[in-house]
Design a protein around this motif. Sequence first.
Motif, short mmCIF file in Angstrom:
data_model
loop_
_atom_site.label_atom_id
_atom_site.label_comp_id
_atom_site.label_asym_id
_atom_site.label_seq_id
_atom_site.Cartn_x
_atom_site.Cartn_y
_atom_site.Cartn_z
N PRO A 134 0.81 -1.22 0.00
CA PRO A 134 0.00 0.00 0.00
C PRO A 134 0.85 1.27 0.00
N LEU A 135 0.56 2.13 -0.95
CA LEU A 135 1.16 3.46 -1.08
C LEU A 135 2.67 3.43 -1.38
N ALA A 136 3.18 2.28 -1.82
CA ALA A 136 4.61 2.18 -2.12
C ALA A 136 4.94 2.58 -3.55
N GLY A 137 3.96 3.09 -4.28
CA GLY A 137 4.17 3.49 -5.66
C GLY A 137 3.19 2.80 -6.57
N GLY A 138 2.59 3.57 -7.47
CA GLY A 138 1.55 3.01 -8.33
C GLY A 138 2.08 2.54 -9.67
N THR A 139 1.17 1.98 -10.44
CA THR A 139 1.52 1.51 -11.77
C THR A 139 1.63 2.69 -12.73
N VAL A 140 2.22 2.47 -13.88
CA VAL A 140 2.46 3.54 -14.85
C VAL A 140 1.15 4.14 -15.35
N LEU A 141 1.15 5.46 -15.52
CA LEU A 141 0.03 6.18 -16.13
C LEU A 141 0.49 6.65 -17.50
N GLU A 142 0.03 5.96 -18.52
CA GLU A 142 0.45 6.28 -19.89
C GLU A 142 -0.43 7.40 -20.44
N THR A 143 0.17 8.52 -20.81
CA THR A 143 -0.57 9.67 -21.31
C THR A 143 0.05 10.16 -22.61
N GLU A 144 -0.60 11.12 -23.24
CA GLU A 144 -0.08 11.70 -24.48
C GLU A 144 1.18 12.52 -24.24
N PHE A 145 1.47 12.83 -22.98
CA PHE A 145 2.68 13.61 -22.65
C PHE A 145 3.85 12.71 -22.29
N GLY A 146 3.59 11.44 -22.07
CA GLY A 146 4.61 10.49 -21.63
C GLY A 146 4.08 9.64 -20.50
N ASN A 147 4.97 8.96 -19.80
CA ASN A 147 4.58 8.07 -18.72
C ASN A 147 4.85 8.70 -17.35
N PHE A 148 3.81 8.67 -16.52
CA PHE A 148 3.94 9.15 -15.15
C PHE A 148 3.94 7.96 -14.20
N TYR A 149 4.76 8.04 -13.16
CA TYR A 149 4.83 6.98 -12.16
C TYR A 149 4.53 7.55 -10.78
N PRO A 150 3.37 7.23 -10.20
CA PRO A 150 3.04 7.72 -8.86
C PRO A 150 4.10 7.25 -7.86
N PRO A 151 4.61 8.16 -7.04
CA PRO A 151 5.75 7.83 -6.17
C PRO A 151 5.37 7.08 -4.89
N ASN A 152 6.39 6.67 -4.17
CA ASN A 152 6.28 6.02 -2.87
C ASN A 152 5.83 7.05 -1.84
N LEU A 153 4.71 6.76 -1.16
CA LEU A 153 4.21 7.67 -0.11
C LEU A 153 4.23 7.03 1.27
N THR A 154 5.01 5.96 1.43
CA THR A 154 5.11 5.33 2.74
C THR A 154 6.04 6.15 3.64
N THR A 155 6.21 5.70 4.87
CA THR A 155 7.04 6.44 5.83
C THR A 155 8.53 6.11 5.71
N ASP A 156 8.92 5.46 4.64
CA ASP A 156 10.34 5.22 4.42
C ASP A 156 11.06 6.56 4.27
N LYS A 157 12.14 6.75 5.01
CA LYS A 157 12.81 8.07 5.03
C LYS A 157 13.61 8.35 3.78
N GLN A 158 14.07 7.32 3.10
CA GLN A 158 14.87 7.55 1.90
C GLN A 158 14.03 7.62 0.64
N HIS A 159 13.08 6.72 0.52
CA HIS A 159 12.31 6.63 -0.72
C HIS A 159 10.89 7.17 -0.61
N GLY A 160 10.40 7.36 0.60
CA GLY A 160 9.04 7.84 0.80
C GLY A 160 8.99 9.23 1.39
N ILE A 161 8.03 9.45 2.30
CA ILE A 161 7.87 10.78 2.90
C ILE A 161 8.17 10.75 4.40
#
Length: 294
Positions: free
Chosen positions: A65-92
């Motif tokens: 949960p909240l460790a990063g979502g799947t790719v969002l393919e759009t006409e502008f390119g690919n977006f990757y929802p980031p890690n929102l967990t409490t990990d201090k290095q990779h999250g928030i």
Amino acid sequence: MRRILVAASVLLSLAGVAWVSVANSNTTPVSSLSGLEGNVSRGAYLARASGCIACHTDSESGGKPLAGGTVLETEFGNFYPPNLTTDKQHGIGSWSIEDFARALRHGRSPTGDLYYPAFPYSFYAGFSDQDIADLWAAFQTVPPVEKASREQELEFPYNLRSGLHLWQAFFFEPERFRSSQEKSDLYNRGAFLVETAGHCAACHTPRNFLGALKKGEQFSGSSGLPGGGASPAIHAEALKARGWNVDSLAYALGTGVTPEGDVLGSSMGEVIQQGTSFLSKRDRRAIATYLLMD
């Protein structure tokens, strides 16, 4: 190619004023929220209503949960929802509540970088201080996951983050949500869920070639959904023309079943499965009331 060339020309023509925006926006001050006590239950509910879990969890691949979502393919390119967990290095995990508020309301990271508007901060700007505190309290309970967020993969010129300063200058108008004293509590609750938390216009309103919502066309439908999908118009006239009423729309938001007995799928199916099905019956009715009121 023509769209890209036009976008590049616009950005280059505006480059002369870009330095003003950049120079004056390295930091975005926010009021101190440290003294507010957040409610974990309210925050978790609001996170569901806001699509946080749906977007930032790769459920199909069994992601945490909240460790990063799947790719969002759009006409502008690919977006990757980031890690929102409490990990201090990779999250928030190293963020403060003020950092959190700045991200949600101003689309800005703790280091001052601007987020792409695929992150719907222009809607979340409507959150109250208590909303922010509640969300923050809920996010503090998320276990840390050591998973690095992927870099966005965008086409030129959209990969130039400096252009986001101009994007915000032209298209971003942060406003707190305000209830209408002339409307019922149910209508106002629906307005908050649709316009702020649920950010329904993000998918159901067409965008211009720079990714901004087209003014005057709110809820008129869009053909530019991630993955190449399309969304229908959901303003009152369109909904009524398709046979929706408050009861049937509220029911569909909980079950995914339409008045004809069909099942809503694709991206709306995910919204229902991961978001609106968790809402109370009153809140689903509030959404339907707001959307169907002329």
